[in-house]
Write an enzyme that holds these catalytic residues in place. Structure first.
Site, PDB file in Angstrom:
ATOM      1  N   HIS A  55      -3.796   1.113   8.124  1.00  0.00           N
ATOM      2  CA  HIS A  55      -2.466   1.730   8.002  1.00  0.00           C
ATOM      3  C   HIS A  55      -2.498   2.901   7.005  1.00  0.00           C
ATOM      4  O   HIS A  55      -1.978   3.986   7.298  1.00  0.00           O
ATOM      5  CB  HIS A  55      -1.481   0.648   7.548  1.00  0.00           C
ATOM      6  CG  HIS A  55      -0.062   1.076   7.407  1.00  0.00           C
ATOM      7  ND1 HIS A  55       0.954   0.621   8.221  1.00  0.00           N
ATOM      8  CD2 HIS A  55       0.534   1.931   6.531  1.00  0.00           C
ATOM      9  CE1 HIS A  55       2.091   1.181   7.856  1.00  0.00           C
ATOM     10  NE2 HIS A  55       1.878   1.975   6.827  1.00  0.00           N
ATOM     11  N   GLU A  56      -3.111   2.678   5.836  1.00  0.00           N
ATOM     12  CA  GLU A  56      -3.097   3.718   4.798  1.00  0.00           C
ATOM     13  C   GLU A  56      -3.982   4.907   5.182  1.00  0.00           C
ATOM     14  O   GLU A  56      -3.632   6.065   4.915  1.00  0.00           O
ATOM     15  CB  GLU A  56      -3.528   3.133   3.442  1.00  0.00           C
ATOM     16  CG  GLU A  56      -2.643   2.003   2.920  1.00  0.00           C
ATOM     17  CD  GLU A  56      -1.160   2.316   2.926  1.00  0.00           C
ATOM     18  OE1 GLU A  56      -0.768   3.490   2.774  1.00  0.00           O
ATOM     19  OE2 GLU A  56      -0.364   1.368   3.115  1.00  0.00           O
ATOM     20  N   CYS A  82       6.437  -0.270   7.249  1.00  0.00           N
ATOM     21  CA  CYS A  82       5.994   0.901   6.501  1.00  0.00           C
ATOM     22  C   CYS A  82       7.141   1.374   5.615  1.00  0.00           C
ATOM     23  O   CYS A  82       8.286   1.457   6.077  1.00  0.00           O
ATOM     24  CB  CYS A  82       5.599   2.010   7.477  1.00  0.00           C
ATOM     25  SG  CYS A  82       5.102   3.538   6.676  1.00  0.00           S
ATOM     26  N   LEU A  83       6.842   1.700   4.380  1.00  0.00           N
ATOM     27  CA  LEU A  83       7.882   2.155   3.455  1.00  0.00           C
ATOM     28  C   LEU A  83       8.497   3.483   3.892  1.00  0.00           C
ATOM     29  O   LEU A  83       9.566   3.852   3.428  1.00  0.00           O
ATOM     30  CB  LEU A  83       7.313   2.289   2.035  1.00  0.00           C
ATOM     31  CG  LEU A  83       6.863   0.981   1.378  1.00  0.00           C
ATOM     32  CD1 LEU A  83       6.200   1.259   0.039  1.00  0.00           C
ATOM     33  CD2 LEU A  83       8.043   0.029   1.204  1.00  0.00           C
ATOM     34  N   HIS A  99      -2.130   7.066   7.555  1.00  0.00           N
ATOM     35  CA  HIS A  99      -1.180   7.933   6.840  1.00  0.00           C
ATOM     36  C   HIS A  99      -1.859   9.237   6.433  1.00  0.00           C
ATOM     37  O   HIS A  99      -1.321  10.328   6.639  1.00  0.00           O
ATOM     38  CB  HIS A  99      -0.681   7.245   5.563  1.00  0.00           C
ATOM     39  CG  HIS A  99       0.576   6.453   5.729  1.00  0.00           C
ATOM     40  ND1 HIS A  99       1.737   6.994   6.228  1.00  0.00           N
ATOM     41  CD2 HIS A  99       0.867   5.165   5.436  1.00  0.00           C
ATOM     42  CE1 HIS A  99       2.678   6.058   6.241  1.00  0.00           C
ATOM     43  NE2 HIS A  99       2.181   4.939   5.775  1.00  0.00           N
ATOM     44  N   GLY A 102       0.837  -1.180   0.000  1.00  0.00           N
ATOM     45  CA  GLY A 102       0.000   0.000   0.000  1.00  0.00           C
ATOM     46  C   GLY A 102       0.878   1.237   0.000  1.00  0.00           C
ATOM     47  O   GLY A 102       2.057   1.180   0.393  1.00  0.00           O
ATOM     48  N   GLN A 134       3.134   9.822   1.206  1.00  0.00           N
ATOM     49  CA  GLN A 134       4.412   9.097   1.162  1.00  0.00           C
ATOM     50  C   GLN A 134       5.219   9.447  -0.089  1.00  0.00           C
ATOM     51  O   GLN A 134       6.387   9.050  -0.194  1.00  0.00           O
ATOM     52  CB  GLN A 134       4.166   7.589   1.225  1.00  0.00           C
ATOM     53  CG  GLN A 134       3.666   7.126   2.599  1.00  0.00           C
ATOM     54  CD  GLN A 134       3.555   5.626   2.682  1.00  0.00           C
ATOM     55  OE1 GLN A 134       2.577   5.047   2.257  1.00  0.00           O
ATOM     56  NE2 GLN A 134       4.596   4.986   3.201  1.00  0.00           N
TER      57      GLN A 134
HETATM   58 ZN    ZN Z   1       3.098   3.144   5.689  1.00  0.00          ZN
END
Ligand code: ZN
Length: 189
Positions: free
Chosen positions: A140-141, A98-99, A144, A46, A51
């Protein structure tokens, strides 16, 4: 289409709420296409718009399912419903990454089921509902887009571990506020 650099914890875009998308412009379409490419290059499940430094309230996802093809798509202006009650924390099954906190994993208890309602690029209503990894991904998204990282939700000793890991990686101190998945892997950031 292009792979865009991914923001790292400490970057202002990650810690501010995003803004509702009122019109699907060419800029938004290009953003979404680039986000799919970026998510794929970074091997993510995701990716939220902040991000890649955008303030648009949208995310893309490409989430492995227990059976069948991945759940995949884009949601503009998502509204999240958390369903069920989080169980006791399981160190392994509750590992989350998480990226924007690349190469790190910490356990976080999430609601077992979640539903997101929003629209697609054509203005159609989309509803995504699921449990397991998909429920985690939806929570999670959406977090963000509200300006929160999963490490903000950690509790107890894990919260301290995460804070120390982030400090040890030195991203903010070294001014590393983005990484490029076209040329680097998450573990190397
Ligand atoms: Zn993330």
């Amino acid at each position: 289409m292009a792979v865009r650099p991914i923001t790292v914890i400490g970057h202002r875009a990650l810690h501010s709420p995003t803004k509702k998308v009122r019109e699907v412009t060419d800029e938004i379409r290009t953003l979404v296409a680039d986000m799919y490419d970026t998510m794929e290059a970074a091997d993510g499940v995701g990716l939220a718009a902040n991000q890649v430094g955008s303030r648009a309230r949208l995310f893309v996802y490409d989430c492995p399912m227990p059976e069948g093809p991945n759940a995949r798509g884009v949601v503009l202006n998502p509204v999240l419903e958390r369903l069920g009650t989080p169980g006791p924390l399981g160190e392994e099954e509750d590992g989350e990454g998480c990226l924007s906190v690349p190469g790190e994993w910490f356990p976080l208890a999430r609601h077992p089921r979640a539903r997101v309602t929003g629209t697609d690029l054509d203005g159609n209503t989309v509803t995504i509902e699921g449990d397991g990894l998909l429920a985690r991904c939806l929570q999670h998204e959406t977090d963000h887009l509200d300006g929160y990282l999963y490490v903000d939700r950690l509790i107890g000793p894990v919260k301290t571990q995460a804070r120390e890991a982030v400090k040890d990686r030195g991203w903010a101190a070294d001014g590393i506020l983005k990484w490029d998945p076209a040329s680097t892997t998450a573990d190397e950031v």
